[in-house]
Structures are given as structure tokens and as C-alpha cells.
Design a protein around this motif. Sequence first.
Motif, PDB file in Angstrom:
ATOM      1  N   LEU A 112      55.330  15.634   7.323  1.00 22.46           N
ATOM      2  CA  LEU A 112      55.329  14.288   6.639  1.00 22.46           C
ATOM      3  C   LEU A 112      56.308  13.638   6.710  1.00 22.46           C
ATOM      4  O   LEU A 112      56.393  12.323   6.764  1.00 22.46           O
ATOM      5  N   LYS A 113      57.578  14.049   7.210  1.00 24.38           N
ATOM      6  CA  LYS A 113      58.774  13.106   7.594  1.00 24.38           C
ATOM      7  C   LYS A 113      58.563  12.277   8.818  1.00 24.38           C
ATOM      8  O   LYS A 113      59.033  11.186   8.789  1.00 24.38           O
ATOM      9  N   ALA A 153      60.580  15.695   1.774  1.00 26.28           N
ATOM     10  CA  ALA A 153      59.686  14.735   2.872  1.00 26.28           C
ATOM     11  C   ALA A 153      59.385  13.407   2.073  1.00 26.28           C
ATOM     12  O   ALA A 153      59.093  12.430   2.851  1.00 26.28           O
ATOM     13  N   MET A 154      58.796  13.600   0.959  1.00 32.21           N
ATOM     14  CA  MET A 154      58.372  12.368   0.132  1.00 32.21           C
ATOM     15  C   MET A 154      59.243  11.167   0.107  1.00 32.21           C
ATOM     16  O   MET A 154      59.035  10.028  -0.254  1.00 32.21           O
ATOM     17  N   THR A 185      53.720   6.387   3.737  1.00 34.18           N
ATOM     18  CA  THR A 185      52.287   5.936   3.940  1.00 34.18           C
ATOM     19  C   THR A 185      51.527   7.137   3.141  1.00 34.18           C
ATOM     20  O   THR A 185      50.175   6.560   2.755  1.00 34.18           O
ATOM     21  N   LEU A 186      51.880   8.395   2.616  1.00 35.94           N
ATOM     22  CA  LEU A 186      50.999   8.940   2.043  1.00 35.94           C
ATOM     23  C   LEU A 186      50.704   8.601   0.563  1.00 35.94           C
ATOM     24  O   LEU A 186      52.010   8.191  -0.142  1.00 35.94           O
ATOM     25  N   GLU A 239      51.848   5.425  -6.726  1.00 39.64           N
ATOM     26  CA  GLU A 239      50.747   5.688  -5.955  1.00 39.64           C
ATOM     27  C   GLU A 239      50.431   7.238  -5.505  1.00 39.64           C
ATOM     28  O   GLU A 239      49.639   7.508  -4.867  1.00 39.64           O
ATOM     29  N   VAL A 240      51.473   7.874  -5.783  1.00 40.09           N
ATOM     30  CA  VAL A 240      51.505   9.333  -5.278  1.00 40.09           C
ATOM     31  C   VAL A 240      51.343  10.298  -6.552  1.00 40.09           C
ATOM     32  O   VAL A 240      52.003  10.071  -7.694  1.00 40.09           O
ATOM     33  N   GLY A 241      50.322  11.043  -6.533  1.00 37.10           N
ATOM     34  CA  GLY A 241      49.780  12.113  -7.632  1.00 37.10           C
ATOM     35  C   GLY A 241      50.088  13.432  -7.111  1.00 37.10           C
ATOM     36  O   GLY A 241      49.530  13.639  -6.306  1.00 37.10           O
TER      37      GLY A 241
END
Length: 105
Positions: free
Chosen positions: A39-40, A66-67, A72-73, A100-102
Motif C-alpha cells: 500500500l505504501k 501505510a495509510m 489513493t485507497l 473517505e477511508v472506512g
Amino acid sequence: DEGSRSLCEALKVNKTLLHLYLFNNHIGDEGSQFFGEALKANDTLTALSLDKNNIQDKGLQFICEAMQVNNTLKTLCLSENNALPTTKDIIRANWSKNTEVGLWK
């Protein structure tokens, strides 16, 4: 988790896959570390579901790190894993800045 390693190596260079659903695949903390690394590097994936795996506190930590760099995720599903409620609360608080991230449905 060895399968996670191979998949995540491919995700690092992925330029086409947008959604990946891997629920109930016995992914643990080691596999989560591979996903964190992927994810990075990945700037294409917009949805990742890791529901119903065996991700515990340490694994969530890898993904959370990573988040901090992945922009983009937009959807991350982690329900029915094995993290402690306090860990989930900490992660929710840190990610609330990115609406936007759940995490959990």
C-alpha cells in the motif's frame, strides 16, 4: 501468509487493478505487513477488503502506517478480524482525518 507476499509484490507495481476483495483468506499479521508495504508503493488501488481474516493488533499497525502515505485507497474493509477494541478505536481516531477511508462496516 506466503501467498500474501507474492500478491503484494505484484500490487507494488500494479497499474490496472482498482478493487481487491480478499475476505476469509486466513491473512494474519505477517501477511498484513506485506499489504502495508504494498500500500505504501501502490497508487492505483482504490478499494481493499480484508474482512474475516486473522489480522490482529500488529497487523493493523502495519496497515495504519501505510495509510499515512497512501492517498489513493478510498475504501478499506477490515471487519471481523481479531484486533482489540482499543486498537480499533485508535485507528478510527487517526483515520478520521481522511473521511473517505472506512474501517468497519
